[in-house]
Design a protein around this motif. Structure first.
Motif, short mmCIF file in Angstrom:
data_model
loop_
_atom_site.label_atom_id
_atom_site.label_comp_id
_atom_site.label_asym_id
_atom_site.label_seq_id
_atom_site.Cartn_x
_atom_site.Cartn_y
_atom_site.Cartn_z
N UNK A 85 0.85 -1.19 0.00
CA UNK A 85 0.00 0.00 0.00
C UNK A 85 0.89 1.23 0.00
N UNK A 86 0.49 2.25 -0.76
CA UNK A 86 1.19 3.52 -0.81
C UNK A 86 0.22 4.58 -0.34
N UNK A 87 0.57 5.24 0.76
CA UNK A 87 -0.29 6.27 1.33
C UNK A 87 0.40 7.61 1.13
N UNK A 88 -0.26 8.49 0.40
CA UNK A 88 0.26 9.81 0.11
C UNK A 88 -0.79 10.82 0.56
N UNK A 89 -0.70 11.25 1.82
CA UNK A 89 -1.75 12.08 2.39
C UNK A 89 -3.02 11.25 2.53
N UNK A 90 -4.11 11.72 1.92
CA UNK A 90 -5.36 10.97 1.95
C UNK A 90 -5.49 10.04 0.75
N UNK A 91 -4.56 10.12 -0.19
CA UNK A 91 -4.59 9.26 -1.37
C UNK A 91 -3.95 7.90 -1.07
N UNK A 92 -4.66 6.84 -1.43
CA UNK A 92 -4.17 5.49 -1.18
C UNK A 92 -4.18 4.71 -2.49
N UNK A 93 -3.08 4.05 -2.77
CA UNK A 93 -3.01 3.15 -3.93
C UNK A 93 -2.26 1.90 -3.49
N UNK A 94 -2.20 0.92 -4.37
CA UNK A 94 -1.49 -0.31 -4.02
C UNK A 94 -0.74 -0.84 -5.23
N UNK A 95 0.29 -1.61 -4.94
CA UNK A 95 1.06 -2.31 -5.96
C UNK A 95 0.91 -3.79 -5.68
N UNK A 96 0.53 -4.55 -6.69
CA UNK A 96 0.34 -6.00 -6.54
C UNK A 96 1.68 -6.71 -6.70
N UNK A 97 2.31 -7.03 -5.59
CA UNK A 97 3.56 -7.79 -5.62
C UNK A 97 3.30 -9.29 -5.67
N UNK A 98 2.07 -9.68 -5.38
CA UNK A 98 1.70 -11.09 -5.41
C UNK A 98 1.85 -11.69 -6.80
N UNK A 99 1.69 -10.86 -7.83
CA UNK A 99 1.86 -11.34 -9.19
C UNK A 99 3.28 -11.82 -9.44
N UNK A 100 4.24 -11.27 -8.67
CA UNK A 100 5.64 -11.69 -8.76
C UNK A 100 5.96 -12.70 -7.65
N UNK A 101 4.91 -13.25 -7.02
CA UNK A 101 5.06 -14.23 -5.94
C UNK A 101 5.77 -13.65 -4.73
N UNK A 102 5.52 -12.36 -4.44
CA UNK A 102 6.09 -11.71 -3.27
C UNK A 102 4.97 -11.46 -2.27
N UNK A 103 5.15 -11.97 -1.06
CA UNK A 103 4.26 -11.67 0.05
C UNK A 103 5.04 -10.76 0.99
#
Length: 134
Positions: A85-103
């Motif tokens: 998860x990337x939190x930039x103030x009130x803005x939240x986004x995410x990067x799916x690392x699971x696709x690269x088999x990263x937990x």
């Protein structure tokens, strides 16, 4: 030792807390996994801000970690979902690392890279071009 916070869902209270990091000299940010949010507390534990992460940490034992970047953004792990998860103030986004088999479990920043440990027993080094550190 002093105790700040305590169990619960009200602001300043915590449910299944995880990672903690300083965001300033007198503020800490805490992954409040049980309440699916990230809270900013002062040094006495009083709530100063919160950012909801309603889709985060659906596994009760997620054990999230957090890193604070120099520009004020927060990186928060969600191991079971394979998300960062990337939190930039009130803005939240995410990067799916699971696709690269990263937990993603743990985070560190240094040496021109973001270092991520994962539940698969690996350490990932995600670099960026010189001079463009986050």
């Amino acid at each position: 030792p002093d105790v700040v916070g305590g169990p619960g869902a009200d602001p300043g209270r915590l449910g299944e807390p995880g990672g903690v990091a300083f965001v300033s000299r007198d503020r800490v940010v805490v992954c409040d996994a049980g309440n699916r949010r990230v809270q900013v507390l002062d040094l006495e534990g009083r709530p100063r801000a919160e950012v909801p992460l309603p889709r985060a940490w659906e596994d009760y034992y997620a054990r999230p970690q957090i890193a604070v970047l120099d520009d004020g953004r927060w990186l928060v792990t969600d191991p079971p979902a394979g998300l960062l998860w990337i939190v930039d103030g009130a803005e939240v986004s995410s990067v799916d690392l699971g696709a690269a088999d990263i937990q993603p479990a743990g985070l560190a920043i240094g040496g021109g890279a973001l270092w991520i440990t994962d539940l698969g027993g690996r350490v990932w080094r995600l670099g960026w071009p010189e001079g463009s550190e986050p």
